[in-house]
Design a protein around this motif. Structure first.
Motif, PDB file in Angstrom:
ATOM      1  N   HIS A   1       3.638   2.484   5.288  1.00 36.92           N
ATOM      2  CA  HIS A   1       3.310   2.167   3.960  1.00 36.92           C
ATOM      3  C   HIS A   1       4.544   2.382   3.015  1.00 36.92           C
ATOM      4  CE1 HIS A   1      -1.478   1.913   4.999  1.00 36.92           C
ATOM      5  NE2 HIS A   1      -0.808   1.338   5.727  1.00 36.92           N
TER       6      HIS A   1
ATOM      7  N   HIS B   1       2.294  -6.480   6.511  1.00 36.25           N
ATOM      8  CA  HIS B   1       2.208  -5.116   7.277  1.00 36.25           C
ATOM      9  C   HIS B   1       3.138  -5.236   8.644  1.00 36.25           C
ATOM     10  CE1 HIS B   1       0.678  -1.303   8.990  1.00 36.25           C
ATOM     11  NE2 HIS B   1      -0.324  -1.275   7.805  1.00 36.25           N
TER      12      HIS B   1
ATOM     13  N   GLU C   1      -5.572   2.547   1.272  1.00 39.38           N
ATOM     14  CA  GLU C   1      -5.794   1.615   2.089  1.00 39.38           C
ATOM     15  C   GLU C   1      -6.538   2.136   3.394  1.00 39.38           C
ATOM     16  OE1 GLU C   1      -6.287  -1.074   5.203  1.00 39.38           O
ATOM     17  OE2 GLU C   1      -4.564   0.732   5.741  1.00 39.38           O
ATOM     18  N   GLU C   2      -6.037   3.401   3.825  1.00 40.54           N
ATOM     19  CA  GLU C   2      -6.610   3.864   5.040  1.00 40.54           C
ATOM     20  C   GLU C   2      -8.159   4.494   4.802  1.00 40.54           C
ATOM     21  OE1 GLU C   2      -5.027   3.509   7.897  1.00 40.54           O
ATOM     22  OE2 GLU C   2      -2.930   3.563   7.350  1.00 40.54           O
TER      23      GLU C   2
ATOM     24  N   CYS D   1       1.773   4.786   9.348  1.00 42.94           N
ATOM     25  CA  CYS D   1       1.306   3.374   9.221  1.00 42.94           C
ATOM     26  C   CYS D   1       2.431   2.401   8.398  1.00 42.94           C
ATOM     27  CB  CYS D   1      -0.049   3.117   8.682  1.00 42.94           C
ATOM     28  SG  CYS D   1      -0.824   1.912   9.177  1.00 42.94           S
TER      29      CYS D   1
ATOM     30  N   ASP E   1       0.735  -1.304   0.132  1.00 40.54           N
ATOM     31  CA  ASP E   1       0.005  -0.007   0.005  1.00 40.54           C
ATOM     32  C   ASP E   1       1.038   1.258  -0.093  1.00 40.54           C
ATOM     33  OD1 ASP E   1       1.047  -0.697   2.434  1.00 40.54           O
ATOM     34  OD2 ASP E   1      -1.238  -0.791   3.377  1.00 40.54           O
TER      35      ASP E   1
HETATM   36 ZN   LIG Z   1      -1.152   0.505   7.266  1.00 38.69          ZN
END
Ligand SMILES: [Zn+2]
Ligand SMILES: [Zn+2]
Length: 391
Positions: A104, A163, A136-137, A102, A77
């Protein structure tokens, strides 16, 4: 630890790419610069590039040196979050209010690293597709790619995702077959009564009291109407109503989220929220309107692909560093949409402890550059092992 030597050789390049992406975070469906960066790297490696799925999505396609009709996909992502970064790193976000909190940036880099190595070696039979998805979020870029024909354009037998997980030591992987992350649903309950003077409640219908009783009664979904062996979270996260001390308002709005692992339980939770909201309001003379939206389904790993993923992870970091029975989390992930369409496995890679344990979505979070070659090696070996034979 047997990371791929050739990938370890270009560790510094990986870190530089990650910092470049980190410094220029872009949020849902606006990942133009990031997508350009990804596409030009893939082209440099000699990989065929397809753009435009879900707007900013990028798919790279690479064939092995040996012929074969089989194909798999690896997914990363690309999107960032609406968070103001509080790190003091040299590659700190240059887009105020946006941040790769996050990891990514790291996910995109690890997949680029694997793409570079695999394009050099091409030691497999068949085809690998590198999927770089937007949004993705919250916004479900993965869903949009699937809806726009991702797997019709790029047919595969399985799809794999990864992830990072802060707090899990670097050099560890974790996964489980079956549900790994929860569904993500949202709800809004508008409670309508009849406004009146606060001193004369009998002349109106109080939506405050109804909203309060609905809020507490919703907790019986998890405790009284779902089997104790199932996992359910119903959280009311907002209550909005009223403007002053001495007026009972007409309306109160409740909002919140529900999380589950199984479609059957998810159906029961939605029905339960409706039953409790409507029934409680009716008992008090009020009425409700319910908006219930299913955002992300649960992320469910298929058993065979999970076993494959665990075996590859063990090859990279050793069997003792792979947790195959990870406890599921109530967080959610839009890779779930790809796993609804194809068998596959989603795994966690440890981001590290100490300052690398800062949680996802925290303004002090930063992806751990140390794990870039570990994740890239996992991707590379996965392709070489799964596509070892033409059939
Ligand atoms: Zn994430
Ligand atoms: Zn996130």
């Amino acid at each position: 630890m047997p990371i791929v030597n050739r990938i370890a050789d270009f560790h510094a390049d990986l870190a530089a790419w990650r910092h470049e992406i980190h410094a220029h975070p872009e949020t849902a469906f606006e990942e133009k610069r990031t997508a350009d960066f990804v596409a030009s790297r893939l082209q440099d490696f000699g990989i065929e590039v397809h753009r435009g799925l879900a707007g900013t999505g990028v798919v790279g396609t690479l064939k092995g040196t040996r012929p074969g009709g089989r194909a798999i996909a690896l997914r990363a992502d690309m999107d960032a979050l609406h968070i103001h970064e509080k790190n003091g790193v040299p590659y700190v976000s240059t887009n105020p209010g946006k941040m790769h909190a996050c990891g990514h940036d790291g996910h995109t880099t690890m997949l680029l690293g694997a793409a570079r190595y695999l394009a050099e070696t091409r030691n497999f039979a068949g085809t690998v597709h590198f999927i770089f998805q937007p949004a993705e979020e919250n916004e479900g870029g993965g869903r949009v790619m699937v809806e726009q024909g991702l797997f019709e354009k790029f047919p595969v037998e399985a799809v794999y995702g990864m992830h990072n997980w802060p707090g899990m030591p670097a050099g560890k992987f974790a996964m489980r077959a079956g549900p790994m992350m929860a569904s993500f649903d949202i709800f809004e309950i508008t409670v309508t009564g009849k406004g009146t003077h606060a001193a004369l409640p009998h002349l109106g219908i109080d939506p405050m009291v109804a909203a309060a009783q609905i809020t507490t009664a919703l907790q019986t979904i998890a405790s009284r109407s779902t089997s104790p062996l199932e996992s359910v979270v119903v959280s009311v996260t907002q209550i909005h109503g009223g403007d002053t001390w001495n007026v009972i308002p007409d309306q109160v709005v409740l909002r919140g989220t529900a999380r589950t692992f199984k479609p059957k339980v998810q159906d029961a939770v939605e029905a339960g929220i409706r039953r409790i909201a409507e029934g409680t309001a009716a008992a008090l003379g009020a009425s409700v309107e319910l908006r219930y939206e299913r955002r992300y389904p649960p992320t469910i790993n298929s058993p065979a692909e999970t076993e494959t993923a665990a075996a590859i992870a063990a090859e990279i970091v050793g069997d003792a560093n792979v947790d195959r029975e990870l406890q599921p989390t109530m967080g959610s992930e839009d890779f779930a949409f790809m796993l609804q369409a194809k068998p596959g496995a989603y795994v966690f890679i440890g981001n590290g402890t100490g300052d690398k344990a800062v949680g996802l979505h925290n303004p002090h979070y930063d992806f751990n550059d140390e794990i870039l070659p570990i994740g890239a090696s996992y991707w590379a070996r996965l392709v070489e092992r799964v596509l070892a034979k033409a059939a």
